[in-house]
Motif scaffolding. Structure first.
Motif, PDB file in Angstrom:
ATOM      1  N   LYS A 104      69.765  52.693 -11.628  1.00 51.77           N
ATOM      2  CA  LYS A 104      70.431  51.529 -12.254  1.00 51.77           C
ATOM      3  C   LYS A 104      69.784  50.555 -12.878  1.00 51.77           C
ATOM      4  O   LYS A 104      68.904  49.927 -12.456  1.00 51.77           O
ATOM      5  N   TYR A 105      70.260  50.134 -14.109  1.00 50.28           N
ATOM      6  CA  TYR A 105      69.653  48.945 -14.894  1.00 50.28           C
ATOM      7  C   TYR A 105      70.767  48.131 -15.284  1.00 50.28           C
ATOM      8  O   TYR A 105      71.900  48.356 -15.765  1.00 50.28           O
ATOM      9  N   ILE A 106      70.655  46.744 -15.172  1.00 53.33           N
ATOM     10  CA  ILE A 106      71.403  45.569 -15.820  1.00 53.33           C
ATOM     11  C   ILE A 106      71.090  45.226 -16.921  1.00 53.33           C
ATOM     12  O   ILE A 106      69.978  44.695 -16.960  1.00 53.33           O
ATOM     13  N   THR A 107      71.863  45.325 -18.179  1.00 60.17           N
ATOM     14  CA  THR A 107      71.205  44.844 -19.487  1.00 60.17           C
ATOM     15  C   THR A 107      71.024  43.384 -19.397  1.00 60.17           C
ATOM     16  O   THR A 107      71.856  42.382 -18.703  1.00 60.17           O
ATOM     17  N   ASN A 108      70.193  42.755 -20.168  1.00 61.55           N
ATOM     18  CA  ASN A 108      70.138  41.343 -20.485  1.00 61.55           C
ATOM     19  C   ASN A 108      71.176  40.566 -21.303  1.00 61.55           C
ATOM     20  O   ASN A 108      71.849  41.628 -21.760  1.00 61.55           O
ATOM     21  N   ASN A 109      71.444  39.345 -21.017  1.00 60.32           N
ATOM     22  CA  ASN A 109      72.293  38.826 -21.971  1.00 60.32           C
ATOM     23  C   ASN A 109      72.040  39.140 -23.423  1.00 60.32           C
ATOM     24  O   ASN A 109      70.916  39.113 -23.695  1.00 60.32           O
ATOM     25  N   CYS A 110      73.087  39.292 -24.028  1.00 58.65           N
ATOM     26  CA  CYS A 110      72.774  39.414 -25.450  1.00 58.65           C
ATOM     27  C   CYS A 110      74.064  39.068 -26.362  1.00 58.65           C
ATOM     28  O   CYS A 110      75.030  38.336 -25.827  1.00 58.65           O
ATOM     29  N   THR A 111      74.069  39.011 -27.718  1.00 57.40           N
ATOM     30  CA  THR A 111      74.785  38.439 -28.619  1.00 57.40           C
ATOM     31  C   THR A 111      75.957  39.624 -29.054  1.00 57.40           C
ATOM     32  O   THR A 111      75.285  40.498 -29.518  1.00 57.40           O
ATOM     33  N   VAL A 112      77.064  39.362 -28.900  1.00 58.04           N
ATOM     34  CA  VAL A 112      78.039  40.408 -29.375  1.00 58.04           C
ATOM     35  C   VAL A 112      79.231  39.758 -29.789  1.00 58.04           C
ATOM     36  O   VAL A 112      79.905  38.887 -29.470  1.00 58.04           O
ATOM     37  N   TYR A 113      79.618  40.334 -31.149  1.00 54.36           N
ATOM     38  CA  TYR A 113      81.065  39.763 -31.697  1.00 54.36           C
ATOM     39  C   TYR A 113      81.509  40.988 -32.436  1.00 54.36           C
ATOM     40  O   TYR A 113      81.135  41.995 -32.877  1.00 54.36           O
ATOM     41  N   LYS A 114      82.919  40.770 -32.700  1.00 54.90           N
ATOM     42  CA  LYS A 114      83.669  41.871 -33.372  1.00 54.90           C
ATOM     43  C   LYS A 114      83.576  41.550 -34.688  1.00 54.90           C
ATOM     44  O   LYS A 114      83.865  40.131 -35.301  1.00 54.90           O
ATOM     45  N   LEU A 115      83.326  42.596 -35.724  1.00 54.26           N
ATOM     46  CA  LEU A 115      83.266  42.349 -37.140  1.00 54.26           C
ATOM     47  C   LEU A 115      84.650  42.085 -37.692  1.00 54.26           C
ATOM     48  O   LEU A 115      85.759  42.989 -37.173  1.00 54.26           O
ATOM     49  N   THR A 116      84.771  40.848 -38.584  1.00 56.28           N
ATOM     50  CA  THR A 116      86.350  40.885 -39.138  1.00 56.28           C
ATOM     51  C   THR A 116      86.447  41.746 -40.135  1.00 56.28           C
ATOM     52  O   THR A 116      87.726  42.236 -40.502  1.00 56.28           O
ATOM     53  N   GLU A 117      85.491  42.542 -40.743  1.00 56.62           N
ATOM     54  CA  GLU A 117      85.713  43.405 -41.799  1.00 56.62           C
ATOM     55  C   GLU A 117      84.711  44.739 -41.398  1.00 56.62           C
ATOM     56  O   GLU A 117      83.550  44.446 -40.793  1.00 56.62           O
ATOM     57  N   ASN A 118      85.056  46.010 -41.935  1.00 49.70           N
ATOM     58  CA  ASN A 118      84.303  46.908 -41.534  1.00 49.70           C
ATOM     59  C   ASN A 118      83.087  46.976 -42.868  1.00 49.70           C
ATOM     60  O   ASN A 118      83.280  46.649 -43.753  1.00 49.70           O
ATOM     61  N   PRO A 119      81.795  46.944 -42.116  1.00 44.60           N
ATOM     62  CA  PRO A 119      80.742  47.096 -43.079  1.00 44.60           C
ATOM     63  C   PRO A 119      80.627  48.231 -44.156  1.00 44.60           C
ATOM     64  O   PRO A 119      81.416  49.333 -44.070  1.00 44.60           O
ATOM     65  N   ASP A 120      80.186  47.964 -45.287  1.00 40.79           N
ATOM     66  CA  ASP A 120      80.230  48.743 -46.288  1.00 40.79           C
ATOM     67  C   ASP A 120      79.031  49.824 -46.560  1.00 40.79           C
ATOM     68  O   ASP A 120      78.092  49.692 -47.316  1.00 40.79           O
ATOM     69  N   PHE A 121      78.830  50.588 -45.330  1.00 37.16           N
ATOM     70  CA  PHE A 121      77.864  51.391 -45.446  1.00 37.16           C
ATOM     71  C   PHE A 121      77.915  52.718 -46.068  1.00 37.16           C
ATOM     72  O   PHE A 121      79.422  53.007 -46.252  1.00 37.16           O
ATOM     73  N   PRO A 122      77.181  53.338 -46.760  1.00 32.01           N
ATOM     74  CA  PRO A 122      77.317  54.609 -47.322  1.00 32.01           C
ATOM     75  C   PRO A 122      77.912  55.387 -46.304  1.00 32.01           C
ATOM     76  O   PRO A 122      77.408  55.670 -45.102  1.00 32.01           O
ATOM     77  N   ASP A 123      78.580  56.743 -46.732  1.00 29.04           N
ATOM     78  CA  ASP A 123      79.102  57.931 -45.937  1.00 29.04           C
ATOM     79  C   ASP A 123      77.796  58.546 -45.215  1.00 29.04           C
ATOM     80  O   ASP A 123      76.844  58.365 -46.043  1.00 29.04           O
ATOM     81  N   ARG A 124      77.874  58.761 -43.927  1.00 25.89           N
ATOM     82  CA  ARG A 124      76.594  59.282 -43.332  1.00 25.89           C
ATOM     83  C   ARG A 124      76.404  60.887 -43.519  1.00 25.89           C
ATOM     84  O   ARG A 124      75.272  61.228 -42.867  1.00 25.89           O
ATOM     85  N   GLY A 125      77.265  61.396 -44.320  1.00 31.05           N
ATOM     86  CA  GLY A 125      76.954  62.798 -44.386  1.00 31.05           C
ATOM     87  C   GLY A 125      77.560  63.704 -43.541  1.00 31.05           C
ATOM     88  O   GLY A 125      78.110  64.676 -43.702  1.00 31.05           O
TER      89      GLY A 125
END
Length: 191
Positions: A104-125
């Motif tokens: 068992k491992y507890i992850t460190n604090n990190c920065t997380v937020y919800k994106l307001t728009e979907n990223p414009d990535f190319p289709d992944r195949g």
């Protein structure tokens, strides 16, 4: 010997390695198929076969240790199954319990937020899934650690499994407008 450094937009379906030492397994796609890399090249901070995005490559083992350290932030855009809640985001930020090699491992604090728009990535195949299977959300997660399949385990732990994972930043280096499979030579790594 002068060391060489590269950055690549690792495609979905490729392993973050250059030689397949287990010839008994069926053929896997390796990064060496994408570019004529120098001898002794190594990936820094691997991305698993199903993950995409920014990956540093170097011939300098000392540089590998530095970049994998907590001195370099790594930012990921993560598509999760469902409409992620503010409670789940808060849990991710404050650390969640995951399993690492049976411990068992507890992850460190990190920065997380919800994106307001979907990223414009190319289709992944490979298609992720149809919209008829319900909503999805995109979040940003920025870590200074990197345990085995950590982000996938983290999002699953809060009830929102990862559907697509793209590393968009390591330190000051960003994926920006790189194309999938594109390789760029670097003169240095910046924090």
């Amino acid at each position: 010997m002068k060391h060489q450094h590269f950055v690549i937009f690792k495609p979905y379906g490729y392993l973050s390695q250059f030689a397949n030492n287990d010839i008994s397994k069926h053929k896997k796609k390796l990064l060496g198929e994408l570019y004529n890399f120098p001898e002794n090249i190594m990936a820094i901070g691997r991305l698993d076969e199903k993950s995409e995005g920014l990956l540093f490559l170097t011939t300098d083992g000392n540089m590998s240790e530095l970049i994998r350290s907590s001195q370099f932030e790594k930012e990921y855009f993560v598509q999760v199954d469902g409409n992620i809640t503010s409670k789940a985001i808060e849990e991710l930020q404050n650390g969640v319990e995951i399993g690492i090699h049976g411990t068992k491992y507890i992850t460190n604090n990190c920065t997380v937020y919800k994106l307001t728009e979907n990223p414009d990535f190319p289709d992944r195949g490979k298609k992720i899934r149809d919209d008829r299977h319900g909503p999805t959300s995109w979040i940003s997660i920025t870590l200074t650690e990197g345990k085995f399949r950590q982000i996938r385990k983290m999002t699953a732990a809060v009830g929102f499994p990862t559907l697509r994972l793209v590393r968009v930043r390591i330190g000051a280096h960003q994926i920006n407008s790189m194309k999938i499979g594109e390789v760029k030579a670097l003169t240095s790594f910046q924090k």
